[in-house]
Scaffold this motif. Structure first.
Motif, PDB file in Angstrom:
ATOM      1  N   MET A   5       0.849  -1.189   0.000  1.00 13.29           N
ATOM      2  CA  MET A   5       0.000   0.000   0.000  1.00 13.29           C
ATOM      3  C   MET A   5       0.886   1.241   0.000  1.00 13.29           C
ATOM      4  SD  MET A   5      -3.051   1.201  -0.022  1.00 13.29           S
ATOM      5  CE  MET A   5      -4.053  -0.192   0.488  1.00 13.29           C
ATOM      6  N   GLU A   6       0.844   1.974  -1.135  1.00 15.75           N
ATOM      7  CA  GLU A   6       1.630   3.207  -1.245  1.00 15.75           C
ATOM      8  C   GLU A   6       0.836   4.398  -0.745  1.00 15.75           C
ATOM      9  OE1 GLU A   6       2.701   1.069  -5.316  1.00 15.75           O
ATOM     10  OE2 GLU A   6       0.850   1.508  -4.241  1.00 15.75           O
ATOM     11  N   SER A   7       1.560   5.407  -0.298  1.00 14.50           N
ATOM     12  CA  SER A   7       0.946   6.678   0.088  1.00 14.50           C
ATOM     13  C   SER A   7       1.977   7.777  -0.045  1.00 14.50           C
ATOM     14  CB  SER A   7       0.420   6.617   1.525  1.00 14.50           C
ATOM     15  OG  SER A   7       1.470   6.358   2.429  1.00 14.50           O
ATOM     16  N   GLY A   8       1.497   9.014  -0.042  1.00 15.42           N
ATOM     17  CA  GLY A   8       2.395  10.154  -0.043  1.00 15.42           C
ATOM     18  C   GLY A   8       2.505  10.903  -1.347  1.00 15.42           C
ATOM     19  N   GLY A   9       1.872  10.404  -2.394  1.00 14.32           N
ATOM     20  CA  GLY A   9       1.919  11.116  -3.657  1.00 14.32           C
ATOM     21  C   GLY A   9       1.086  12.384  -3.628  1.00 14.32           C
ATOM     22  N   GLY A  10       1.193  13.166  -4.691  1.00 12.99           N
ATOM     23  CA  GLY A  10       0.404  14.390  -4.762  1.00 12.99           C
ATOM     24  C   GLY A  10       0.983  15.368  -5.743  1.00 12.99           C
ATOM     25  N   LEU A  11       0.514  16.602  -5.643  1.00  9.24           N
ATOM     26  CA  LEU A  11       0.958  17.687  -6.505  1.00  9.24           C
ATOM     27  C   LEU A  11       1.988  18.526  -5.750  1.00  9.24           C
ATOM     28  CD1 LEU A  11       0.670  19.509  -9.045  1.00  9.24           C
ATOM     29  CD2 LEU A  11      -1.205  20.665  -7.837  1.00  9.24           C
ATOM     30  N   VAL A  12       3.103  18.796  -6.397  1.00 10.59           N
ATOM     31  CA  VAL A  12       4.156  19.592  -5.780  1.00 10.59           C
ATOM     32  C   VAL A  12       4.764  20.506  -6.832  1.00 10.59           C
ATOM     33  CG1 VAL A  12       5.925  17.824  -6.187  1.00 10.59           C
ATOM     34  CG2 VAL A  12       6.235  19.466  -4.334  1.00 10.59           C
ATOM     35  N   GLN A  13       5.232  21.652  -6.407  1.00  8.73           N
ATOM     36  CA  GLN A  13       5.868  22.588  -7.336  1.00  8.73           C
ATOM     37  C   GLN A  13       7.300  22.156  -7.642  1.00  8.73           C
ATOM     38  OE1 GLN A  13       5.533  26.523  -5.660  1.00  8.73           O
ATOM     39  NE2 GLN A  13       3.444  26.761  -6.398  1.00  8.73           N
ATOM     40  N   PRO A  14       7.800  22.548  -8.790  1.00  7.64           N
ATOM     41  CA  PRO A  14       9.211  22.251  -9.097  1.00  7.64           C
ATOM     42  C   PRO A  14      10.128  22.747  -7.988  1.00  7.64           C
ATOM     43  CG  PRO A  14       8.093  23.049 -11.052  1.00  7.64           C
ATOM     44  CD  PRO A  14       7.117  23.219  -9.916  1.00  7.64           C
ATOM     45  N   GLY A  15      11.100  21.910  -7.651  1.00  4.03           N
ATOM     46  CA  GLY A  15      12.002  22.235  -6.555  1.00  4.03           C
ATOM     47  C   GLY A  15      11.526  21.745  -5.203  1.00  4.03           C
ATOM     48  N   GLY A  16      10.299  21.280  -5.144  1.00  2.00           N
ATOM     49  CA  GLY A  16       9.738  20.816  -3.886  1.00  2.00           C
ATOM     50  C   GLY A  16      10.133  19.391  -3.550  1.00  2.00           C
ATOM     51  N   SER A  17       9.589  18.899  -2.443  1.00  2.00           N
ATOM     52  CA  SER A  17       9.912  17.564  -1.946  1.00  2.00           C
ATOM     53  C   SER A  17       8.640  16.793  -1.631  1.00  2.00           C
ATOM     54  CB  SER A  17      10.758  17.660  -0.671  1.00  2.00           C
ATOM     55  OG  SER A  17      11.993  18.292  -0.917  1.00  2.00           O
ATOM     56  N   LEU A  18       8.759  15.481  -1.727  1.00  2.00           N
ATOM     57  CA  LEU A  18       7.706  14.569  -1.311  1.00  2.00           C
ATOM     58  C   LEU A  18       8.356  13.337  -0.698  1.00  2.00           C
ATOM     59  CD1 LEU A  18       5.071  14.420  -4.214  1.00  2.00           C
ATOM     60  CD2 LEU A  18       4.697  15.325  -1.921  1.00  2.00           C
ATOM     61  N   ARG A  19       7.619  12.705   0.207  1.00  2.00           N
ATOM     62  CA  ARG A  19       8.080  11.441   0.782  1.00  2.00           C
ATOM     63  C   ARG A  19       7.010  10.385   0.543  1.00  2.00           C
ATOM     64  NH1 ARG A  19       8.694   9.343   6.946  1.00  2.00           N
ATOM     65  NH2 ARG A  19      10.612   8.133   6.731  1.00  2.00           N
ATOM     66  N   LEU A  20       7.361   9.377  -0.198  1.00  2.00           N
ATOM     67  CA  LEU A  20       6.462   8.268  -0.448  1.00  2.00           C
ATOM     68  C   LEU A  20       6.700   7.166   0.575  1.00  2.00           C
ATOM     69  CD1 LEU A  20       6.719   7.935  -4.343  1.00  2.00           C
ATOM     70  CD2 LEU A  20       5.265   9.449  -2.990  1.00  2.00           C
ATOM     71  N   SER A  21       5.627   6.487   0.937  1.00  2.00           N
ATOM     72  CA  SER A  21       5.717   5.350   1.841  1.00  2.00           C
ATOM     73  C   SER A  21       5.032   4.150   1.209  1.00  2.00           C
ATOM     74  CB  SER A  21       5.030   5.655   3.180  1.00  2.00           C
ATOM     75  OG  SER A  21       5.617   6.744   3.821  1.00  2.00           O
ATOM     76  N   CYS A  22       5.498   2.975   1.552  1.00  2.00           N
ATOM     77  CA  CYS A  22       4.878   1.739   1.075  1.00  2.00           C
ATOM     78  C   CYS A  22       4.912   0.730   2.213  1.00  2.00           C
ATOM     79  CB  CYS A  22       5.607   1.203  -0.142  1.00  2.00           C
ATOM     80  SG  CYS A  22       5.055  -0.433  -0.673  1.00  2.00           S
ATOM     81  N   ALA A  23       3.741   0.351   2.679  1.00  2.00           N
ATOM     82  CA  ALA A  23       3.626  -0.611   3.764  1.00  2.00           C
ATOM     83  C   ALA A  23       3.246  -1.981   3.208  1.00  2.00           C
ATOM     84  CB  ALA A  23       2.577  -0.149   4.768  1.00  2.00           C
ATOM     85  N   ALA A  24       3.992  -2.982   3.610  1.00  2.00           N
ATOM     86  CA  ALA A  24       3.737  -4.346   3.163  1.00  2.00           C
ATOM     87  C   ALA A  24       2.978  -5.109   4.236  1.00  2.00           C
ATOM     88  CB  ALA A  24       5.046  -5.057   2.856  1.00  2.00           C
ATOM     89  N   SER A  25       2.069  -5.967   3.811  1.00  2.00           N
ATOM     90  CA  SER A  25       1.336  -6.815   4.743  1.00  2.00           C
ATOM     91  C   SER A  25       1.252  -8.214   4.165  1.00  2.00           C
ATOM     92  CB  SER A  25      -0.062  -6.259   5.008  1.00  2.00           C
ATOM     93  OG  SER A  25      -0.804  -6.202   3.799  1.00  2.00           O
ATOM     94  N   GLY A  26       0.955  -9.168   5.037  1.00  2.00           N
ATOM     95  CA  GLY A  26       0.882 -10.553   4.597  1.00  2.00           C
ATOM     96  C   GLY A  26       2.124 -11.312   5.013  1.00  2.00           C
ATOM     97  N   ILE A  27       2.273 -12.490   4.481  1.00  2.00           N
ATOM     98  CA  ILE A  27       3.419 -13.340   4.813  1.00  2.00           C
ATOM     99  C   ILE A  27       4.597 -12.910   3.961  1.00  2.00           C
ATOM    100  CG2 ILE A  27       4.311 -15.691   4.853  1.00  2.00           C
ATOM    101  CD1 ILE A  27       1.401 -16.627   5.163  1.00  2.00           C
ATOM    102  N   ILE A  28       5.619 -12.399   4.612  1.00  2.00           N
ATOM    103  CA  ILE A  28       6.758 -11.845   3.893  1.00  2.00           C
ATOM    104  C   ILE A  28       8.026 -12.509   4.380  1.00  2.00           C
ATOM    105  CG2 ILE A  28       8.061  -9.745   3.378  1.00  2.00           C
ATOM    106  CD1 ILE A  28       5.460  -8.205   4.045  1.00  2.00           C
ATOM    107  N   PHE A  29       8.771 -13.080   3.457  1.00  2.00           N
ATOM    108  CA  PHE A  29      10.047 -13.647   3.807  1.00  2.00           C
ATOM    109  C   PHE A  29      11.011 -12.536   4.192  1.00  2.00           C
ATOM    110  CE2 PHE A  29       9.352 -18.017   2.872  1.00  2.00           C
ATOM    111  CZ  PHE A  29       8.362 -18.025   1.910  1.00  2.00           C
ATOM    112  N   SER A  30      11.821 -12.808   5.194  1.00  2.00           N
ATOM    113  CA  SER A  30      12.694 -11.767   5.709  1.00  2.00           C
ATOM    114  C   SER A  30      13.667 -11.244   4.666  1.00  2.00           C
ATOM    115  CB  SER A  30      13.467 -12.286   6.917  1.00  2.00           C
ATOM    116  OG  SER A  30      12.603 -12.559   7.982  1.00  2.00           O
ATOM    117  N   PHE A  31      14.273 -12.156   3.896  1.00  2.00           N
ATOM    118  CA  PHE A  31      15.305 -11.711   2.971  1.00  2.00           C
ATOM    119  C   PHE A  31      14.662 -11.264   1.667  1.00  2.00           C
ATOM    120  CE2 PHE A  31      18.729 -12.638   5.664  1.00  2.00           C
ATOM    121  CZ  PHE A  31      18.363 -13.740   6.412  1.00  2.00           C
ATOM    122  N   ASN A  32      14.163 -10.042   1.707  1.00  2.00           N
ATOM    123  CA  ASN A  32      13.475  -9.517   0.545  1.00  2.00           C
ATOM    124  C   ASN A  32      14.123  -8.218   0.091  1.00  2.00           C
ATOM    125  OD1 ASN A  32      12.047  -7.085   1.832  1.00  2.00           O
ATOM    126  ND2 ASN A  32      11.402  -8.754   3.159  1.00  2.00           N
TER     127      ASN A  32
END
Length: 115
Positions: A5-32
């Motif tokens: 599940m990604e989040s953090g996108g949007g509209l930003v002016q040139p020169g600006g900053s954004l931080r995207l996040s991605c949360a994983a759920s479910g059965i996940i092997f450690s070495f990924n």
């Protein structure tokens, strides 16, 4: 079943900053490996950055000076800090996780850089 599940996108002016996040759920092997790809209008999907479970990183050459990928293994979350954004960074940004020979993708989050 792994879900991203990604989040953090949007509209930003040139020169600006954004931080995207991605949360994983479910059965996940450690070495990924987790990472980000993007697909701009009329373009092929391209690598942005990837990070291993141990923290090793790979960046696309055109983005490594402005973008930083990181992860929190306890939270099963990967981040993409994007600075000095340019109009050509406009794209849908996709989170990905690779583990045990399988690849998983998020739905994508739109980033638009425009004045």
């Amino acid at each position: 079943q792994v879900q991203l599940m990604e989040s953090g996108g949007g509209l930003v002016q040139p020169g600006g900053s954004l931080r995207l996040s991605c949360a994983a759920s479910g059965i996940i092997f450690s070495f990924n490996r987790m990472g980000w790809y993007r697909q701009g209008p009329g373009k092929e999907r391209e690598l942005v950055a990837v990070i291993t479970y141990g923290g090793s990183t790979i960046y696309a050459d055109s983005m490594k000076e402005r973008f930083t990928i990181s992860r929190d293994n306890a939270q099963k979350t990967v981040y993409l800090q994007m600075n000095s954004l340019k109009p050509e960074d406009t794209a849908v940004y996709y989170c990905t996780l690779v583990a045990a020979g399988s690849s998983y993708w998020g739905q994508g989050t739109q980033v638009t850089v425009s004045s």
